[in-house]
Write a protein that holds these residues in place. Structure first.
Motif, PDB file in Angstrom:
ATOM      1  N   VAL A 237      -4.220  -4.913 -11.800  1.00  0.00           N
ATOM      2  CA  VAL A 237      -3.168  -5.312 -10.859  1.00  0.00           C
ATOM      3  C   VAL A 237      -3.080  -4.308  -9.708  1.00  0.00           C
ATOM      4  CG1 VAL A 237      -0.677  -5.668 -10.562  1.00  0.00           C
ATOM      5  CG2 VAL A 237      -1.844  -6.589 -12.581  1.00  0.00           C
ATOM      6  N   ASP A 238      -3.179  -3.025 -10.021  1.00  0.00           N
ATOM      7  CA  ASP A 238      -3.119  -1.995  -8.982  1.00  0.00           C
ATOM      8  C   ASP A 238      -4.207  -2.180  -7.942  1.00  0.00           C
ATOM      9  OD1 ASP A 238      -0.940  -0.819 -10.166  1.00  0.00           O
ATOM     10  OD2 ASP A 238      -2.073   0.769 -11.175  1.00  0.00           O
ATOM     11  N   GLN A 239      -5.365  -2.685  -8.378  1.00  0.00           N
ATOM     12  CA  GLN A 239      -6.492  -2.862  -7.471  1.00  0.00           C
ATOM     13  C   GLN A 239      -6.507  -4.235  -6.792  1.00  0.00           C
ATOM     14  OE1 GLN A 239      -8.612  -0.468  -6.679  1.00  0.00           O
ATOM     15  NE2 GLN A 239      -7.595   0.973  -8.055  1.00  0.00           N
ATOM     16  N   SER A 240      -5.615  -5.123  -7.213  1.00  0.00           N
ATOM     17  CA  SER A 240      -5.598  -6.476  -6.662  1.00  0.00           C
ATOM     18  C   SER A 240      -5.002  -6.503  -5.264  1.00  0.00           C
ATOM     19  CB  SER A 240      -4.784  -7.403  -7.567  1.00  0.00           C
ATOM     20  OG  SER A 240      -4.632  -8.677  -6.981  1.00  0.00           O
ATOM     21  N   GLY A 241      -5.541  -7.393  -4.442  1.00  0.00           N
ATOM     22  CA  GLY A 241      -5.016  -7.558  -3.084  1.00  0.00           C
ATOM     23  C   GLY A 241      -3.895  -8.575  -3.001  1.00  0.00           C
ATOM     24  N   SER A 242      -3.466  -9.113  -4.129  1.00  0.00           N
ATOM     25  CA  SER A 242      -2.407 -10.114  -4.107  1.00  0.00           C
ATOM     26  C   SER A 242      -1.127  -9.548  -3.503  1.00  0.00           C
ATOM     27  CB  SER A 242      -2.115 -10.609  -5.533  1.00  0.00           C
ATOM     28  OG  SER A 242      -0.983 -11.465  -5.536  1.00  0.00           O
ATOM     29  N   LYS A 243      -0.454 -10.357  -2.694  1.00  0.00           N
ATOM     30  CA  LYS A 243       0.809  -9.943  -2.082  1.00  0.00           C
ATOM     31  C   LYS A 243       2.000 -10.249  -2.986  1.00  0.00           C
ATOM     32  CE  LYS A 243      -0.852 -10.731   2.645  1.00  0.00           C
ATOM     33  NZ  LYS A 243      -0.632 -11.505   3.898  1.00  0.00           N
ATOM     34  N   HIS A 244       1.735 -10.912  -4.099  1.00  0.00           N
ATOM     35  CA  HIS A 244       2.837 -11.366  -4.942  1.00  0.00           C
ATOM     36  C   HIS A 244       2.612 -10.894  -6.377  1.00  0.00           C
ATOM     37  CE1 HIS A 244       4.124 -13.794  -1.556  1.00  0.00           C
ATOM     38  NE2 HIS A 244       2.876 -14.196  -1.439  1.00  0.00           N
ATOM     39  N   LYS A 245       2.925  -9.625  -6.607  1.00  0.00           N
ATOM     40  CA  LYS A 245       2.805  -9.007  -7.920  1.00  0.00           C
ATOM     41  C   LYS A 245       4.198  -8.916  -8.528  1.00  0.00           C
ATOM     42  CE  LYS A 245      -1.047  -6.173  -6.235  1.00  0.00           C
ATOM     43  NZ  LYS A 245      -1.547  -4.783  -6.023  1.00  0.00           N
ATOM     44  N   ILE A 246       4.419  -9.635  -9.617  1.00  0.00           N
ATOM     45  CA  ILE A 246       5.750  -9.738 -10.201  1.00  0.00           C
ATOM     46  C   ILE A 246       5.789  -8.945 -11.491  1.00  0.00           C
ATOM     47  CG2 ILE A 246       7.567 -11.330 -10.929  1.00  0.00           C
ATOM     48  CD1 ILE A 246       5.779 -13.535  -9.480  1.00  0.00           C
ATOM     49  N   ASP A 247       6.383  -7.769 -11.440  1.00  0.00           N
ATOM     50  CA  ASP A 247       6.502  -6.891 -12.607  1.00  0.00           C
ATOM     51  C   ASP A 247       7.839  -7.157 -13.285  1.00  0.00           C
ATOM     52  OD1 ASP A 247       6.696  -4.843 -14.453  1.00  0.00           O
ATOM     53  OD2 ASP A 247       6.947  -3.269 -12.943  1.00  0.00           O
ATOM     54  N   ALA A 248       7.794  -7.597 -14.537  1.00  0.00           N
ATOM     55  CA  ALA A 248       9.022  -7.943 -15.261  1.00  0.00           C
ATOM     56  C   ALA A 248       9.997  -6.781 -15.347  1.00  0.00           C
ATOM     57  CB  ALA A 248       8.668  -8.432 -16.666  1.00  0.00           C
ATOM     58  N   THR A 249       9.476  -5.554 -15.405  1.00  0.00           N
ATOM     59  CA  THR A 249      10.366  -4.401 -15.556  1.00  0.00           C
ATOM     60  C   THR A 249      11.176  -4.122 -14.296  1.00  0.00           C
ATOM     61  OG1 THR A 249       8.751  -2.726 -14.861  1.00  0.00           O
ATOM     62  CG2 THR A 249       8.729  -3.381 -17.177  1.00  0.00           C
ATOM     63  N   ALA A 250      10.760  -4.694 -13.169  1.00  0.00           N
ATOM     64  CA  ALA A 250      11.545  -4.531 -11.940  1.00  0.00           C
ATOM     65  C   ALA A 250      12.845  -5.315 -12.027  1.00  0.00           C
ATOM     66  CB  ALA A 250      10.733  -4.978 -10.730  1.00  0.00           C
ATOM     67  N   ALA A 251      12.815  -6.453 -12.727  1.00  0.00           N
ATOM     68  CA  ALA A 251      14.014  -7.280 -12.877  1.00  0.00           C
ATOM     69  C   ALA A 251      14.855  -6.843 -14.056  1.00  0.00           C
ATOM     70  CB  ALA A 251      13.620  -8.743 -13.044  1.00  0.00           C
ATOM     71  N   SER A 252      14.200  -6.230 -15.053  1.00  0.00           N
ATOM     72  CA  SER A 252      14.912  -5.789 -16.254  1.00  0.00           C
ATOM     73  C   SER A 252      14.318  -4.463 -16.712  1.00  0.00           C
ATOM     74  CB  SER A 252      14.786  -6.839 -17.368  1.00  0.00           C
ATOM     75  OG  SER A 252      15.492  -6.444 -18.514  1.00  0.00           O
ATOM     76  N   PRO A 253      14.835  -3.345 -16.199  1.00  0.00           N
ATOM     77  CA  PRO A 253      14.280  -2.025 -16.531  1.00  0.00           C
ATOM     78  C   PRO A 253      14.261  -1.755 -18.030  1.00  0.00           C
ATOM     79  CG  PRO A 253      15.794  -1.868 -14.676  1.00  0.00           C
ATOM     80  CD  PRO A 253      15.937  -3.250 -15.229  1.00  0.00           C
ATOM     81  N   LEU A 254      13.244  -1.023 -18.474  1.00  0.00           N
ATOM     82  CA  LEU A 254      13.092  -0.722 -19.890  1.00  0.00           C
ATOM     83  C   LEU A 254      14.118   0.300 -20.357  1.00  0.00           C
ATOM     84  CD1 LEU A 254       9.202  -0.456 -20.257  1.00  0.00           C
ATOM     85  CD2 LEU A 254      10.664  -2.490 -20.287  1.00  0.00           C
ATOM     86  N   VAL A 255      14.446   0.212 -21.640  1.00  0.00           N
ATOM     87  CA  VAL A 255      15.354   1.150 -22.294  1.00  0.00           C
ATOM     88  C   VAL A 255      14.565   1.890 -23.370  1.00  0.00           C
ATOM     89  CG1 VAL A 255      17.385   1.365 -23.776  1.00  0.00           C
ATOM     90  CG2 VAL A 255      17.385  -0.268 -21.864  1.00  0.00           C
ATOM     91  N   ASP A 256      14.804   3.183 -23.501  1.00  0.00           N
ATOM     92  CA  ASP A 256      14.148   3.974 -24.530  1.00  0.00           C
ATOM     93  C   ASP A 256      14.966   3.877 -25.818  1.00  0.00           C
ATOM     94  OD1 ASP A 256      12.920   5.799 -26.134  1.00  0.00           O
ATOM     95  OD2 ASP A 256      12.935   7.442 -24.694  1.00  0.00           O
ATOM     96  N   HIS A 257      14.418   3.167 -26.814  1.00  0.00           N
ATOM     97  CA  HIS A 257      15.133   2.996 -28.079  1.00  0.00           C
ATOM     98  C   HIS A 257      14.764   4.049 -29.124  1.00  0.00           C
ATOM     99  CE1 HIS A 257      15.863  -1.381 -26.812  1.00  0.00           C
ATOM    100  NE2 HIS A 257      17.051  -0.828 -26.960  1.00  0.00           N
ATOM    101  N   HIS A 258      13.969   5.042 -28.729  1.00  0.00           N
ATOM    102  CA  HIS A 258      13.591   6.149 -29.626  1.00  0.00           C
ATOM    103  C   HIS A 258      13.045   5.618 -30.951  1.00  0.00           C
ATOM    104  CE1 HIS A 258      15.437   9.018 -26.915  1.00  0.00           C
ATOM    105  NE2 HIS A 258      16.507   8.254 -26.882  1.00  0.00           N
ATOM    106  N   LEU A 259      12.014   4.799 -30.853  1.00  0.00           N
ATOM    107  CA  LEU A 259      11.531   4.111 -32.045  1.00  0.00           C
ATOM    108  C   LEU A 259      10.263   4.692 -32.646  1.00  0.00           C
ATOM    109  CD1 LEU A 259      12.141   0.481 -30.801  1.00  0.00           C
ATOM    110  CD2 LEU A 259      13.551   1.813 -32.349  1.00  0.00           C
ATOM    111  N   ASP A 260       9.655   5.696 -32.025  1.00  0.00           N
ATOM    112  CA  ASP A 260       8.357   6.163 -32.494  1.00  0.00           C
ATOM    113  C   ASP A 260       8.354   7.589 -33.035  1.00  0.00           C
ATOM    114  OD1 ASP A 260       7.281   4.153 -29.987  1.00  0.00           O
ATOM    115  OD2 ASP A 260       6.349   3.970 -31.951  1.00  0.00           O
ATOM    116  N   GLU A 261       9.509   8.135 -33.283  1.00  0.00           N
ATOM    117  CA  GLU A 261       9.546   9.520 -33.718  1.00  0.00           C
ATOM    118  C   GLU A 261       8.836   9.745 -35.049  1.00  0.00           C
ATOM    119  OE1 GLU A 261      12.001   7.854 -32.456  1.00  0.00           O
ATOM    120  OE2 GLU A 261      13.070   9.046 -30.976  1.00  0.00           O
ATOM    121  N   ASP A 262       8.877   8.758 -35.941  1.00  0.00           N
ATOM    122  CA  ASP A 262       8.332   8.946 -37.284  1.00  0.00           C
ATOM    123  C   ASP A 262       7.143   8.044 -37.564  1.00  0.00           C
ATOM    124  OD1 ASP A 262      10.218  10.914 -38.154  1.00  0.00           O
ATOM    125  OD2 ASP A 262      11.698   9.318 -38.201  1.00  0.00           O
TER     126      ASP A 262
END
Length: 318
Positions: free
Chosen positions: A106-131
């Motif tokens: 995607v970073d290398q694509s010339g498309s003018k319409h790149k729709i990143d889901a995280t832009a509309a709904s930012p991620l939350v850190d649920h601290h799920l990988d500690e163990d």
């Protein structure tokens, strides 16, 4: 937090494919907003993004899903043909951070319409990988945040709106249709959200145990507590300490069911359930649908709700 990344060899192969495809597509992304068949040429990174593109675009779009049905999306490695398809796409719908090889393309694509889901709904850190740890015994750093935002219907609706808006920009001639289709989908997602609210309101327990930590957003939104055997990566390995914590949480909270998912082996969930004398059932993270002709996002989510209600003893008094 970590999200499973392909091995270095896989990334190197993907980089080679990317370089080769760039040489073949020196003209970059399409300068037209339409493909040769007159439809908007859309590339989706995996099933939840494909579902949005199909529902919102309908007859005006031609959608290619980079992740085949039944394939675990964390493990995706793009072919040279797929990378070339990303280069030529009129619009791309993806979730940044989930699939590193897709992000690179995607970073290398010339498309003018790149729709990143995280832009509309930012991620939350649920601290799920500690163990948890990966199969090689090491933890691998990745984007900070739980990627499974589509499992909260309200967040998914926000992403749908961003897809509709961008499709309208890419194809103004059908902007009204994209708006209408988006509104219809958001209405369905709002109704689904209410079904979850009503269905999970009165339960004997609020704690559920799942093999894969995919349900943090769902749990947060509906006042539940997720206890995950594995972290965000479904193929990570829980430590003995983590397994002991899961067993204690299950006993302390009256858990009756250990949930597993459809795209990953249920062996670990089966083992934990057997040790505790509990049942197993499916709680589908919807990272992929094995047979899209039979199931879709809405039908699987409704089945998830039914399975959760049964496991949590819905409508029972504490």
């Amino acid at each position: 937090m970590m999200i499973r990344r392909p091995a270095r060899t896989s990334i190197a192969l993907a980089a080679t494919a990317l370089t080769a495809s760039l040489a073949l597509t020196a003209c970059g992304g399409s300068s037209s907003a339409k493909g040769t068949d007159g439809k908007l040429n859309v590339v989706a990174s995996f099933y939840p993004m494909e579902f949005l593109a199909q529902q919102i675009g309908k007859d005006h779009v031609s959608v290619t899903d980079l992740t085949a049905p039944g394939v675990e999306p964390h493990d995706l490695e793009l072919t040279a043909k797929q990378v070339a398809g990303v280069q030529k796409a009129d619009a791309i719908v993806y979730l940044k951070g989930l699939q590193p090889t897709v992000d690179q393309a995607v970073d290398q694509s010339g498309s003018k319409h790149k729709i990143d889901a995280t832009a509309a709904s930012p991620l939350v850190d649920h601290h799920l990988d500690e163990d948890t740890k990966e199969a090689d015994g090491h933890k691998h750093e990745g984007p900070a945040g739980d990627p499974h935002i589509w499992l909260d219907p309200s967040r998914y609706a926000a992403i749908a709106k961003s897809v509709g808006d961008e499709f309208a920009k890419a194809d103004p001639a059908h902007a009204d249709d994209y708006k209408k289709n988006t509104d219809e989908l958001v209405t369905k997602l709002t109704a689904l959200d209410q079904d979850f609210r009503d269905g999970l309101k009165d339960t004997k327990t609020k704690t559920f145990v799942t093999s894969h930590a995919a349900f943090g957003y769902l749990a947060d939104h509906y006042g539940l507590t997720q206890v995950a055997i594995n972290g965000v990566d479904p193929e990570s390995e829980p430590t003995p300490a983590r397994l002991a914590e899961v067993q204690k949480a299950a006993k302390d909270n009256g858990v009756t069911t250990i949930f597993f998912e459809t795209l990953v082996s249920p062996k670990l969930a089966d083992t934990v359930a057997k040790d505790l004398g509990l049942k197993t059932a499916v709680l589908d993270p919807l990272e992929g649908v094995k047979d899209p002709s039979k199931d879709d996002y809405l039908s699987v989510m409704k089945q998830n709700l039914a399975n959760l209600r049964a496991a949590l003893n819905a409508n029972a008094t504490s």
